[in-house]
Design a protein around this motif. Structure first.
Motif: not given
Length: 187
Positions: A2, A106, A110, A118
Motif C-alpha cells: 500500500t 483495485a 494494487r 486496500a
C-alpha cells in the motif's frame, strides 16, 4: 503493498472514485443528508465512494481503465437497510457486480492504493455523521424502524479531485457510452 508516501507536491489532490446513483435515489439520499448531517460539515452531495484516494497521476488512463471494467448494463440492486457508523448513520447499498467492479479497479492499481482503499469494501452512503453518539443511535433506530428497501441503479462512475473538503468533478464514465469521437462498430 500500500502507498505510504505523501502525494506528489506538484499535484497533491488525490482522485475520489464514486458510483453514480440513479436520479430518484440521489434525490432521496441528498434530502436525508441535508436533514441529518450537521450543515457546517455537509460539503458534499450524498455519494457512494468506491475509492477515497487514487493517485492523481492515473487520471490520464483512469477513464479508459474504467470503461474496460464497467459492466455492459447498469447494475441494479437495493438500498437494503441502515447501519451505524458510530457517530453517524449510513444506508447499506447491495448492488450485485459493484464489488467486482471495485475489485477490478483495485487490482489495476494494487501497488498504488492507500491503506484505507486496500482494505475491504462495504457499499454504503453516509446520510449523517459527526453527531453526538446518543443522537446517532436514536437516528439509527428511527431510520431502521421505518426503512423500506428500494431499488437502486448504478449507471456509471464519477471521478472527483479531492480539494481538502469539497470535491471537484473531473469526469463521469457512463455505462454504455463511448468517448467522444469513438464510433459504434456495426457488423
Amino acid at each position: 503493498m500500500t502507498r505510504a508516501d505523501p502525494w506528489d507536491p506538484a499535484d497533491p489532490d488525490p482522485l475520489v472514485l464514486t458510483a453514480i446513483l440513479d436520479e430518484d435515489t440521489q434525490d432521496l439520499l441528498d434530502g436525508w443528508r441535508r436533514r441529518w448531517f450537521p450543515p457546517e460539515r455537509n460539503q458534499l452531495a450524498a455519494h457512494l465512494t468506491l475509492f477515497h484516494a487514487l493517485p492523481p497521476d492515473v487520471l490520464g488512463t483512469l477513464p479508459e481503465d474504467l470503461r474496460e471494467v464497467l459492466p455492459p448494463e447498469a447494475p441494479v440492486g437495493t438500498l437494503s437497510g441502515v447501519r451505524s457508523l458510530g457517530r453517524g448513520v449510513a444506508v447499506v447499498v447491495d448492488v450485485p457486480g459493484l464489488d467486482g467492479l471495485r475489485s477490478a479497479v483495485a487490482h489495476r492499481y494494487r501497488d498504488r492504493l492507500t491503506r484505507q482503499d486496500a482494505h475491504g469494501f462495504r457499499a454504503h452512503v453516509t446520510v449523517a455523521n459527526f453527531l453526538p453518539p446518543a443522537r446517532a443511535r436514536a437516528l439509527l433506530e428511527d431510520l431502521a424502524a421505518g426503512f423500506e428497501p428500494r431499488p437502486v441503479r448504478v449507471p456509471g462512475v464519477a471521478v472527483h479531485r479531492y480539494r481538502g473538503g469539497p470535491w471537484e468533478l473531473v469526469t463521469e464514465v457512463r455505462i454504455g457510452e463511448r468517448p467522444a469521437g469513438e464510433r459504434a462498430v456495426s457488423g
